[in-house]
Design a protein around this motif. Structure first.
Motif, PDB file in Angstrom:
ATOM      1  N   ARG A  80      32.904  25.467  60.365  1.00  0.00           N
ATOM      2  CA  ARG A  80      33.146  25.818  61.767  1.00  0.00           C
ATOM      3  C   ARG A  80      32.024  26.714  62.287  1.00  0.00           C
ATOM      4  O   ARG A  80      31.481  27.555  61.555  1.00  0.00           O
ATOM      5  CB  ARG A  80      34.478  26.536  61.947  1.00  0.00           C
ATOM      6  CG  ARG A  80      35.703  25.638  61.824  1.00  0.00           C
ATOM      7  CD  ARG A  80      36.879  26.245  62.569  1.00  0.00           C
ATOM      8  NE  ARG A  80      36.581  26.437  63.981  1.00  0.00           N
ATOM      9  CZ  ARG A  80      36.687  25.473  64.904  1.00  0.00           C
ATOM     10  NH1 ARG A  80      37.056  24.244  64.556  1.00  0.00           N
ATOM     11  NH2 ARG A  80      36.410  25.739  66.166  1.00  0.00           N
ATOM     12  N   ASP A  82      31.646  29.055  65.772  1.00  0.00           N
ATOM     13  CA  ASP A  82      32.376  29.539  66.942  1.00  0.00           C
ATOM     14  C   ASP A  82      31.525  30.517  67.745  1.00  0.00           C
ATOM     15  O   ASP A  82      30.892  31.421  67.179  1.00  0.00           O
ATOM     16  CB  ASP A  82      33.675  30.240  66.519  1.00  0.00           C
ATOM     17  CG  ASP A  82      34.618  29.308  65.773  1.00  0.00           C
ATOM     18  OD1 ASP A  82      34.778  28.161  66.220  1.00  0.00           O
ATOM     19  OD2 ASP A  82      35.186  29.731  64.744  1.00  0.00           O
ATOM     20  N   SER A 117      33.064  25.378  68.760  1.00  0.00           N
ATOM     21  CA  SER A 117      33.799  25.883  69.931  1.00  0.00           C
ATOM     22  C   SER A 117      32.934  26.889  70.671  1.00  0.00           C
ATOM     23  O   SER A 117      32.300  27.749  70.062  1.00  0.00           O
ATOM     24  CB  SER A 117      35.129  26.521  69.513  1.00  0.00           C
ATOM     25  OG  SER A 117      34.923  27.681  68.738  1.00  0.00           O
TER      26      SER A 117
END
Length: 392
Positions: A80, A82, A117
Motif C-alpha cells: 500500500r 497512502d 490512496s
C-alpha cells in the motif's frame, strides 16, 4: 541516508519498521513480515540537473513478502501507498554517449495487490510539457507478474476511482532556463528494448481530465484548445502495449464534456503497430446521436504523408441539439428545426492521403436537403493546394 554530493539527502523517514524471519535464509529464502515507512521524504537529482525527482509519502507498507534467492523471484502479496506527493522535473541535456545498454536482471516479481490512496503526481518537461498533473483518490493493481529479464508486465486488473488528469502543453520553443545540449551523437549507441504491458481488465470510475493550451481562454461550445471531461467511465479488456504497438478492445467509454455534450456509450477496437493504425467496429452514442466507423491507415498518417494509404467508412446520425451544443455559433442556422432532428451521413473513401477516392458521400437532413457526391480529392492536408473532382 546520504548520497555522495554534499548536503544531498536521498531518503528521510520519521519511522521505519522491518520484521523478517532470518531463519529462512538457510533455505535460500528471505521472508519479510512487514516493511513500513512513515512520513518519508525522498529526493534525487542527477549531476547535470537534467532529472529531479522528489516524493513526500505519509505511509508505504509491504506485508508478508518473500524473496527466493535461488529462483530470483520476489512475492509481494499486499502493498500500500497512502497520501503521496511525487514531483518529476526533466530538462534537456547533452546525450550520454558513454552509456551502454545493460543486460536485463534475471528477476521476476509477483504482486498480489498494490493499493494507492490520495496520490498526487506532477511532471514538467519544458518546453514540451509545461505541466502534467495526476491526482488519484483510490486505485488498485491486482494479480501482477513482472519479469525483468523479459521486460514484461502482466496485470489481471487495474481499477482507478476518482482520478483527475490535467495536461498543459508547453510552448514547444527553446527553454531559456536550460542550456542547449551539445551535439555529440554516438552512432554505435543502441536503443533499449521496449517493455510489454498487458492488462486483462482496466476500469476507470468517475474520473476527470483537462487539456488546456497555454493562456487559453475557454470559448463557448467545443474548444479544442480547452477540453474538459468529467464523469469519465472506461472499461477496456485485454489491453496490450509494446513500444509503439497498441491493441485496446474498448468495451465502454462515457463522459461529459464542458460544452454540455454527454457521450453515453462507446465501443470498438483500436490497433496500432508498425504498419499503421486501425479502428474496428467503432460506435459512439449520445442520447440523440450515433456514429459508427471503420478506419485503416498507414503508419505515416501522423506525419500526414501524402503517400499514406487510407480506407475509411463512416456513418453518422447527429442530432441538431448536439450540433448546437458543440458549435453554438451556428445556432441561428438551425432555427425552426427540432433539436431531435438528425443530420444523417454516410462517407466511404479509399486511396492515399494525397489522392483520396470518395466512393460515397451522402449527407441528408430529412425534409430539408439531400446531398450526394462521388469523385476524387487531392492534397487534403495542404489547404493551399487542395483540389478535387466531385460529381454532385
Amino acid at each position: 541516508l546520504l548520497l555522495t554530493p554534499e548536503r544531498d539527502t536521498l531518503l528521510q523517514s520519521s519511522k521505519i519498521q522491518l520484521g523478517a524471519a532470518p531463519a529462512a535464509l538457510l533455505k535460500g529464502e528471505l521472508r519479510v513480515n512487514e516493511i513500513a515507512l512513515h512520513k518519508t521524504d525522498f529526493r534525487f537529482s542527477t549531476a547535470d540537473s537534467s532529472l529531479s525527482l522528489s516524493a513526500s509519502i505519509h505511509q508505504f507498507s509491504i506485508q508478508n513478502a518473500t524473496v527466493d534467492l535461488k529462483k530470483s523471484h520476489i512475492t509481494l502479496p499486499d502493498s500500500r501507498l497512502d497520501n503521496g506527493n511525487i514531483a518529476l522535473v526533466l530538462r534537456e541535456s547533452a546525450p550520454d554517449t558513454s552509456a551502454t545498454e545493460s543486460a536485463p536482471l534475471p528477476w521476476s516479481i509477483s504482486v498480489g495487490e498494490l493499493g494507492l490512496s490520495n496520490i498526487h503526481y506532477a511532471m514538467q518537461m519544458r518546453p514540451t510539457i509545461e505541466n502534467m498533473d495526476v491526482s488519484i483518490e483510490n486505485a488498485s493493481l491486482r494479480q501482477g507478474e513482472i519479469d525483468l529479464s523479459r521486460q514484461s508486465v502482466r496485470l489481471s486488473e487495474v481499477i482507478i476511482d476518482k482520478g483527475d488528469y490535467r495536461y498543459y502543453p508547453g510552448s514547444g520553443g527553446e527553454d531559456t532556463d536550460t542550456p542547449a545540449p551539445t551535439e555529440n551523437i554516438d552512432n554505435d549507441s543502441t536503443e533499449s528494448s521496449p517493455w510489454t504491458i498487458q492488462v486483462e481488465k482496466l476500469r476507470l470510475h468517475n474520473n476527470s481530465a483537462l487539456y488546456a493550451l497555454p493562456t487559453q481562454i475557454p470559448q463557448k461550445g467545443l474548444d479544442l484548445g480547452y477540453l474538459s471531461l468529467s464523469h469519465i467511465e472506461i472499461a477496456i479488456d485485454s489491453l496490450y502495449n509494446r513500444g509503439g504497438e497498441i491493441r485496446a478492445p474498448i468495451k465502454q467509454i462515457s463522459f461529459a464534456e464542458r460544452s454540455g455534450l454527454a457521450v453515453t456509450q462507446t465501443h470498438g477496437v483500436f490497433v496500432m503497430d508498425s504498419t499503421g493504425i486501425a479502428l474496428h467496429d467503432f460506435q459512439m452514442q449520445t442520447a440523440l446521436s450515433k456514429i459508427t466507423a471503420r478506419l485503416e491507415a498507414g503508419n505515416d498518417i501522423f506525419a500526414q504523408s501524402p503517400q499514406t494509404p487510407v480506407k475509411a467508412d463512416l456513418q453518422a446520425q447527429i442530432a441538431i441539439g448536439d450540433i448546437v451544443t458543440l458549435f453554438p455559433q451556428y445556432s441561428e442556422y438551425t432555427r425552426g428545426l427540432l433539436l431531435s432532428s438528425c443530420l444523417q451521413s454516410h462517407i466511404s473513401l479509399y486511396g492515399e492521403l494525397g489522392d483520396l477516392h470518395l466512393k460515397e458521400g451522402d449527407v441528408t437532413l430529412p425534409e430539408a436537403f439531400v446531398c450526394q457526391a462521388t469523385g476524387n480529392v487531392q492534397n487534403l492536408t495542404q489547404t493551399d493546394r487542395l483540389q478535387g473532382n466531385l460529381a454532385w
